[in-house]
Design an enzyme around this catalytic site. Structure first.
Site, mmCIF file in Angstrom:
data_model
loop_
_atom_site.group_PDB
_atom_site.id
_atom_site.type_symbol
_atom_site.label_atom_id
_atom_site.label_comp_id
_atom_site.label_asym_id
_atom_site.label_seq_id
_atom_site.Cartn_x
_atom_site.Cartn_y
_atom_site.Cartn_z
ATOM 1 N N ASP A 142 0.830 -1.204 0.000
ATOM 2 C CA ASP A 142 0.000 0.000 0.000
ATOM 3 C C ASP A 142 0.867 1.257 0.000
ATOM 4 O OD1 ASP A 142 -2.332 1.437 0.013
ATOM 5 O OD2 ASP A 142 -2.732 1.183 2.153
ATOM 6 N N ASN A 167 -10.392 -3.077 -6.799
ATOM 7 C CA ASN A 167 -9.576 -2.089 -7.505
ATOM 8 C C ASN A 167 -10.112 -1.732 -8.878
ATOM 9 O OD1 ASN A 167 -6.367 -3.243 -6.176
ATOM 10 N ND2 ASN A 167 -7.777 -1.686 -5.405
#
Length: 250
Positions: free
Chosen positions: A26, A74
């Site tokens: 991340d 996503n």
């Protein structure tokens, strides 16, 4: 859950290296924004760091490195960013598969690969094929993967077998479920010993919901492109300092 801490540097115990390390990579976008760059620049740098951390993990003796590369959620990002993310496996595998072969690293992928763009799917499956004979660390990409979706698919498979009379519902146990999960090919290494999440976020974001039941978790403020081999060693050092009881008493 604990944050990664800056402890005095001590040597790692080679006999207590986590066999399976999973990483939620991340912070690529924030890395780019801090440098006034487009988000895709962060993703590009993050891809380069996959190479660095793969080599570091292999050198440390990790048996499986699972990287959360693209989640089922996503797809909701801007189309331009999604298109770029879908191009990264093509670039990565075309560039680094020879190195992975040299390092004896075997590529594995879990997720709904059939739903990926053709070029992404082809590059990924070719990497799996080209490294199939390697016997070292498994580099396992979670690509178009979601933990809840994985459990839904496993449940459907088990229900179908039961409806067909191939499985007695009373015989369904934890091994039955584990055997239907996307990590099943990893056998006894299916469940991560250590989960690392970069960028300061402290959640698992639909990642390996079943498999993380007794994983140790380390959260670090380092953004993924800045996450260095020394940070991996620090996370493993933290892991080695913990008393893993698995619900029992030691």
């Amino acid at each position: 859950m604990f944050k990664a801490k800056d402890a005095a540097v001590t040597a790692l115990d080679p006999d207590r290296i986590p066999r399976h390390v999973a990483i939620i990579m991340d912070g690529n976008g924030r890395w780019a924004q801090k440098r006034h760059l487009p988000r895709i620049a962060g993703h590009k740098q993050g891809m380069e760091n996959v190479r660095t951390i793969t080599r570091a993990a292999s050198d440390l003796g990790v048996k499986v490195l699972t990287l959360y590369a693209f989640s089922t959620e996503n797809w909701g990002r801007p189309q331009k960013e999604v298109s770029y993310l879908m191009s990264l496996p093509v670039t990565f595998f075309n560039k680094f598969v020879p190195e992975l072969i040299e390092q004896n690293v075997r590529v594995m992928v879990m997720g709904n690969v059939d739903q990926l763009p053709e070029s992404t799917r082809t590059a990924t499956l070719n990497a799996v094929k080209d490294t199939a004979d390697n016997t070292g660390m498994v580099l396992n990409f979670a690509l178009n993967y979601g933990g809840r979706d994985e459990l839904v698919q496993a449940t459907r498979a088990i229900a179908t077998a039961a409806a067909a009379g191939e499985l007695d519902p009373s015989a369904i146990d934890m091994d039955t479920i584990s055997g239907q999960l996307m990590t099943a090919p990893l056998g006894e290494l299916a469940d991560p010993d250590l989960l690392i999440r970069t960028s300061g976020e402290e959640r698992i974001s639909n990642f390996l919901l079943w498999q993380l039941a007794y994983s140790e978790m380390v959260f670090t403020d380092q953004l993924w492109p800045d996450f260095a081999p020394a940070d991996l060693e620090s996370a493993i050092r933290d892991f080695q300092s913990r008393n893993r009881r698995f619900g029992k008493v030691k």
